[in-house]
Design a protein around this motif. Structure first.
Motif, PDB file in Angstrom:
ATOM      1  N   THR A  30      19.470  -5.116  22.995  1.00 39.48           N
ATOM      2  CA  THR A  30      18.622  -4.179  23.728  1.00 39.48           C
ATOM      3  C   THR A  30      19.317  -3.659  24.977  1.00 39.48           C
ATOM      4  OG1 THR A  30      16.696  -5.383  22.906  1.00 39.48           O
ATOM      5  CG2 THR A  30      16.345  -3.965  24.814  1.00 39.48           C
ATOM      6  N   PHE A  31      19.295  -2.344  25.159  1.00 39.61           N
ATOM      7  CA  PHE A  31      19.984  -1.708  26.275  1.00 39.61           C
ATOM      8  C   PHE A  31      19.157  -0.560  26.851  1.00 39.61           C
ATOM      9  CE2 PHE A  31      23.039  -3.369  23.244  1.00 39.61           C
ATOM     10  CZ  PHE A  31      23.796  -4.213  24.050  1.00 39.61           C
ATOM     11  N   CYS A  32      19.337  -0.317  28.151  1.00 39.52           N
ATOM     12  CA  CYS A  32      18.695   0.841  28.778  1.00 39.52           C
ATOM     13  C   CYS A  32      19.439   2.106  28.351  1.00 39.52           C
ATOM     14  CB  CYS A  32      18.696   0.696  30.297  1.00 39.52           C
ATOM     15  SG  CYS A  32      20.311   0.802  31.093  1.00 39.52           S
ATOM     16  N   LEU A  33      18.792   3.227  28.517  1.00 36.09           N
ATOM     17  CA  LEU A  33      19.389   4.506  28.133  1.00 36.09           C
ATOM     18  C   LEU A  33      20.667   4.781  28.916  1.00 36.09           C
ATOM     19  CD1 LEU A  33      19.341   7.151  26.549  1.00 36.09           C
ATOM     20  CD2 LEU A  33      17.826   8.071  28.311  1.00 36.09           C
ATOM     21  N   ASP A  34      20.670   4.488  30.209  1.00 40.09           N
ATOM     22  CA  ASP A  34      21.835   4.760  31.037  1.00 40.09           C
ATOM     23  C   ASP A  34      23.066   4.007  30.538  1.00 40.09           C
ATOM     24  OD1 ASP A  34      23.158   5.966  33.316  1.00 40.09           O
ATOM     25  OD2 ASP A  34      23.131   3.966  34.208  1.00 40.09           O
ATOM     26  N   CYS A  35      22.955   2.709  30.311  1.00 39.79           N
ATOM     27  CA  CYS A  35      24.094   1.921  29.807  1.00 39.79           C
ATOM     28  C   CYS A  35      24.479   2.366  28.401  1.00 39.79           C
ATOM     29  CB  CYS A  35      23.772   0.432  29.812  1.00 39.79           C
ATOM     30  SG  CYS A  35      23.729  -0.302  31.468  1.00 39.79           S
ATOM     31  N   SER A  36      23.492   2.621  27.556  1.00 39.97           N
ATOM     32  CA  SER A  36      23.764   3.050  26.184  1.00 39.97           C
ATOM     33  C   SER A  36      24.599   4.320  26.167  1.00 39.97           C
ATOM     34  CB  SER A  36      22.460   3.306  25.428  1.00 39.97           C
ATOM     35  OG  SER A  36      21.720   2.122  25.308  1.00 39.97           O
ATOM     36  N   GLN A  37      24.284   5.218  27.067  1.00 40.42           N
ATOM     37  CA  GLN A  37      24.940   6.521  27.114  1.00 40.42           C
ATOM     38  C   GLN A  37      26.277   6.462  27.859  1.00 40.42           C
ATOM     39  OE1 GLN A  37      22.382   9.392  28.954  1.00 40.42           O
ATOM     40  NE2 GLN A  37      23.330  11.070  27.870  1.00 40.42           N
ATOM     41  N   SER A  38      26.271   5.935  29.072  1.00 45.78           N
ATOM     42  CA  SER A  38      27.444   6.041  29.933  1.00 45.78           C
ATOM     43  C   SER A  38      28.509   4.961  29.713  1.00 45.78           C
ATOM     44  CB  SER A  38      27.015   6.039  31.398  1.00 45.78           C
ATOM     45  OG  SER A  38      26.402   4.814  31.740  1.00 45.78           O
ATOM     46  N   ILE A  39      28.119   3.817  29.203  1.00 48.80           N
ATOM     47  CA  ILE A  39      29.070   2.721  29.020  1.00 48.80           C
ATOM     48  C   ILE A  39      29.352   2.446  27.543  1.00 48.80           C
ATOM     49  CG2 ILE A  39      29.472   0.247  29.402  1.00 48.80           C
ATOM     50  CD1 ILE A  39      27.768   0.540  31.957  1.00 48.80           C
ATOM     51  N   LEU A  40      28.300   2.450  26.724  1.00 50.79           N
ATOM     52  CA  LEU A  40      28.422   1.981  25.347  1.00 50.79           C
ATOM     53  C   LEU A  40      28.594   3.091  24.313  1.00 50.79           C
ATOM     54  CD1 LEU A  40      25.596  -0.707  25.601  1.00 50.79           C
ATOM     55  CD2 LEU A  40      28.058  -1.036  25.947  1.00 50.79           C
ATOM     56  N   ASN A  41      28.420   4.341  24.725  1.00 51.88           N
ATOM     57  CA  ASN A  41      28.534   5.476  23.792  1.00 51.88           C
ATOM     58  C   ASN A  41      27.651   5.315  22.550  1.00 51.88           C
ATOM     59  OD1 ASN A  41      30.471   6.961  25.345  1.00 51.88           O
ATOM     60  ND2 ASN A  41      31.978   5.450  24.712  1.00 51.88           N
ATOM     61  N   PHE A  42      26.455   4.747  22.767  1.00 45.91           N
ATOM     62  CA  PHE A  42      25.441   4.568  21.724  1.00 45.91           C
ATOM     63  C   PHE A  42      25.918   3.666  20.571  1.00 45.91           C
ATOM     64  CE2 PHE A  42      24.351   8.565  23.843  1.00 45.91           C
ATOM     65  CZ  PHE A  42      23.080   8.243  24.280  1.00 45.91           C
ATOM     66  N   ILE A  43      26.873   2.760  20.864  1.00 48.80           N
ATOM     67  CA  ILE A  43      27.348   1.780  19.877  1.00 48.80           C
ATOM     68  C   ILE A  43      27.129   0.388  20.462  1.00 48.80           C
ATOM     69  CG2 ILE A  43      29.362   0.898  18.607  1.00 48.80           C
ATOM     70  CD1 ILE A  43      28.450   3.664  17.680  1.00 48.80           C
ATOM     71  N   CYS A  44      26.510  -0.503  19.699  1.00 52.86           N
ATOM     72  CA  CYS A  44      26.253  -1.858  20.158  1.00 52.86           C
ATOM     73  C   CYS A  44      27.584  -2.602  20.335  1.00 52.86           C
ATOM     74  CB  CYS A  44      25.374  -2.604  19.162  1.00 52.86           C
ATOM     75  SG  CYS A  44      25.067  -4.323  19.662  1.00 52.86           S
ATOM     76  N   PRO A  45      27.824  -3.171  21.527  1.00 54.69           N
ATOM     77  CA  PRO A  45      29.069  -3.894  21.757  1.00 54.69           C
ATOM     78  C   PRO A  45      29.117  -5.242  21.037  1.00 54.69           C
ATOM     79  CG  PRO A  45      27.648  -4.129  23.652  1.00 54.69           C
ATOM     80  CD  PRO A  45      26.974  -3.162  22.717  1.00 54.69           C
ATOM     81  N   ASN A  46      27.971  -5.714  20.580  1.00 57.56           N
ATOM     82  CA  ASN A  46      27.906  -7.012  19.907  1.00 57.56           C
ATOM     83  C   ASN A  46      28.193  -6.922  18.415  1.00 57.56           C
ATOM     84  OD1 ASN A  46      27.074  -8.237  22.386  1.00 57.56           O
ATOM     85  ND2 ASN A  46      25.026  -7.479  22.003  1.00 57.56           N
ATOM     86  N   CYS A  47      27.637  -5.903  17.761  1.00 50.45           N
ATOM     87  CA  CYS A  47      27.767  -5.818  16.299  1.00 50.45           C
ATOM     88  C   CYS A  47      28.461  -4.548  15.816  1.00 50.45           C
ATOM     89  CB  CYS A  47      26.400  -5.946  15.635  1.00 50.45           C
ATOM     90  SG  CYS A  47      25.333  -4.501  15.857  1.00 50.45           S
ATOM     91  N   GLY A  48      28.636  -3.572  16.712  1.00 49.30           N
ATOM     92  CA  GLY A  48      29.246  -2.308  16.322  1.00 49.30           C
ATOM     93  C   GLY A  48      28.287  -1.325  15.691  1.00 49.30           C
TER      94      GLY A  48
END
Length: 80
Positions: A30-48
C-alpha cells in the motif's frame, strides 16, 4: 477481502480508509499517490506489480469488516 492498510509503506503517511489517493498491488502493498507517482513510477517495489487505485469499502460495511491497523513501513524505499 482487502486489508485496507493504514499507511504508506514508503513514507509512512497515514492513509484514510476512504481516501481516493491510495494505491495497492495485487499483494496489497500500500502506497500514497505521491510516492507511487514520484518515487515508484506506479510499480510495486516489493513484487514488481502494477500499483492501482485501492477500492473504497462502503462505510456501512466498515463496522463488520474494519480496516487493518497493522502498519508496514520500509524507510529504504525512499532511497531507491
Amino acid at each position: 477481502m482487502l486489508e485496507l492498510r493504514p499507511n504508506c509503506e514508503c513514507c509512512d503517511a497515514d492513509l484514510a480508509v476512504d481516501s481516493q489517493d491510495v494505491l495497492i498491488c495485487s499483494f496489497e502493498c500500500t502506497f500514497c499517490l505521491d510516492c507511487s507517482q514520484s518515487i515508484l513510477n506506479f510499480i510495486c517495489p516489493n513484487c514488481g506489480g502494477e500499483l492501482v487505485k485501492r477500492p473504497i469499502r462502503p462505510s456501512n460495511k466498515l463496522g463488520k469488516y474494519p480496516a487493518s491497523t497493522q502498519r508496514i513501513f520500509n524507510p529504504n524505499l525512499k532511497n531507491r
